[in-house]
Design an enzyme around this catalytic site. Structure first.
Site: not given
Lengths: 330, 330
Positions: B6, B8, B66-67, B173, B189, B218, B279
């Site tokens: 995970h 980004h 990028r989420a 996500h 999130y 997460h 992350e």
């Protein structure tokens, strides 16, 4: 003394639900009162909350109307007002019948888009006239569509001023969800807890109201599990440490239904900020096959932890509840 | 080998964001490509993700756009399509420059109210032509208003059929939140993770798609902390035990930024269902004053746990990632 700060009248007599149906079918134009006898109230409690109190050895429950039935999104403000009044009056009757087993917490007559100041008369009535010790505040009266301003917005301030004046806290508690994305007890409740905490974290609400107090139920939603994330987010945002920022005003209950979760809660959140609760009879009613005990028998998890001092356990079981709900005197 | 499932591209070169601004100011009627040199890509990674990989001793990161910038709620489906394509192409370039450090995961061109089947061509392009190993799926393309059907609705099935055919999983996500109630990394999130899990719990999705796989990031939102609640809810609903119902299809990452949280995760969730992740560079960038280490250095928390076997740690660090993302071969 063991005080459970989070119980709803989930077993209320049929007369209440019959009245609700009539109210809604009359589109609010409805002045009858529910027909519920004292005996029906006794019957609804004796085999449920009172039996469970005895079995589990808790002394008293803070008792409020069923959360999922607050339904602030159903009807208009007048419907919510009349429904809240009936629910609160019934809570008052239950607590009056069993004054050593229950203390009353009220539902507020919130309605989507209606200023929270509208709830002040019912809050005052419950607290001043009927001896209620706290209230439940719904951060999302739309029922899963989250259209209200954050709890930290000035929109809510008149209600907070009254809470401070009356010296009563609010438990942040949503009602049922009419958004199909959110299962009510499995997602909406927990999300609301997490959401409210993050709203508090990003605001200066408690600078404006240093004595305002909130209980975040269901063990604080996701917050204790992600305590490092929240400490880190606050730090990245140049906010004060969480202890200083929030922990004079925000408390977590112990409605976490397995021992590892309770252990985490007691490990990361200061004992001063934890209030015993089980939410019985509530969201989870079964027996855990892994333990042979009820999932929501949260006292067992706490009692089984040997690294929390007796003094801290006394705070969790009684002292903190008295501190957060000072109108409760017994 | 240690694989972080995970990550980004939060440090993407300015050329990408400049392009996005131009795209939006041209209301989608815009055919230029971003101007980003290979050197700019290298510079954006060398001092950030690659440096951190070296420092923390992880080998490879599953790398996606990028989420928070997926922004499926901005513009229409054509805007989302063009933006996703650029973001994915940039991920492909980064992964091609550093093939031993990154494997590619794609953004999907979702758009509120547009059938997810619309994402199939971009998913196929990324997987078949560019070698991507998975995708990120947003359960709420409205950005905090939750207007899409649950992930278990047939609305999503055509995309799932393609995921199964391609043998790629999705990480659930969300992107940024335009609902002021929800802070994006602190509430939206985490809520989305919890919400998706409960959607899965109440459905028979995995009876329809026995090989469909989701990673809930997460650390699974609030789910492991409330594992007893979820086991109990499933039981009250007469659903099968969670292990049977979900755990062949649903996995949790380790993006939990303190040791007690990671301990809980590893205690309650079977090792077969946990995938290492941090992350980085992501939501929390600071150093925890309590440990002197970065909050998001999740490897430290796992390494410090002595009651998880070496075999289980190997699964968490590598084996499970290979199992869930079988297109990753290295």
């Amino acid at each position: 003394m063991i005080i459970d700060c989070h119980g709803h009248y989930t077993t209320a007599p049929a007369g209440l639900w019959d009245w609700r149906k009539l109210q809604l079918s009359h589109a609010g134009n409805f002045s009858a009162r529910p027909t519920i006898s004292d005996q029906e109230i006794r019957d609804s409690l004796e085999g449920a909350q009172l039996k469970i109190q005895r079995e589990r050895g808790s002394d008293l429950t803070f008792f409020s109307p069923r959360a999922g039935s607050m339904e602030h999104h159903v009807g208009d403000a007048a419907v919510s007002q009349a429904w809240s009044r009936e629910c609160n009056d019934l809570i008052h009757r239950a607590c009056s019948l069993y004054p050593s087993n229950f203390a009353a917490v009220c539902q507020l007559p919130q309605s989507p888009g209606v200023a929270p100041a509208n709830c002040i008369p019912e809050l005052e009535r419950c607290v001043r006239e009927l001896g209620f010790v706290g209230c439940n505040l719904n951060p999302d009266p739309s029922g899963g569509w989250w259209k209200e301003p954050p709890l930290t917005d000035k929109w809510w301030y008149p209600l907070y001023e009254k809470m401070v004046e009356l010296d009563v806290p609010a438990m942040v508690h949503v009602s049922s969800s009419c958004n199909p994305a959110f299962h009510f007890t499995g997602a909406h409740y927990i999300n609301a807890d997490t959401t409210a905490f993050m709203q508090f974290l990003t605001s200066d609400l408690f600078r404006d109201f240093p004595t305002l107090r909130f209980v975040i139920p269901h063990g604080g939603g996701a917050v204790p599990y992600h305590w490092g994330r929240y400490r880190g987010l606050a730090q990245d945002m140049k906010r004060p440490p969480l202890k200083e920022l929030l922990l004079n005003n925000v408390y977590f209950d112990t409605c976490v239904y397995h021992k590892p979760g309770i252990e985490l809660l007691l490990k990361v959140i200061p004992a001063d900020n934890i209030l015993f609760a089980s939410e019985m009879v509530g969201a989870v009613r079964g027996i855990d096959p892994e333990t042979g005990q009820y999932y929501d028998d949260t006292r067992r998890y706490i009692d089984a932890i040997d690294w929390v001092s007796a003094a801290d356990k006394k705070k969790i079981y009684e002292g903190n509840v008295r501190k957060v709900y000072p109108r409760f005197k017994r």
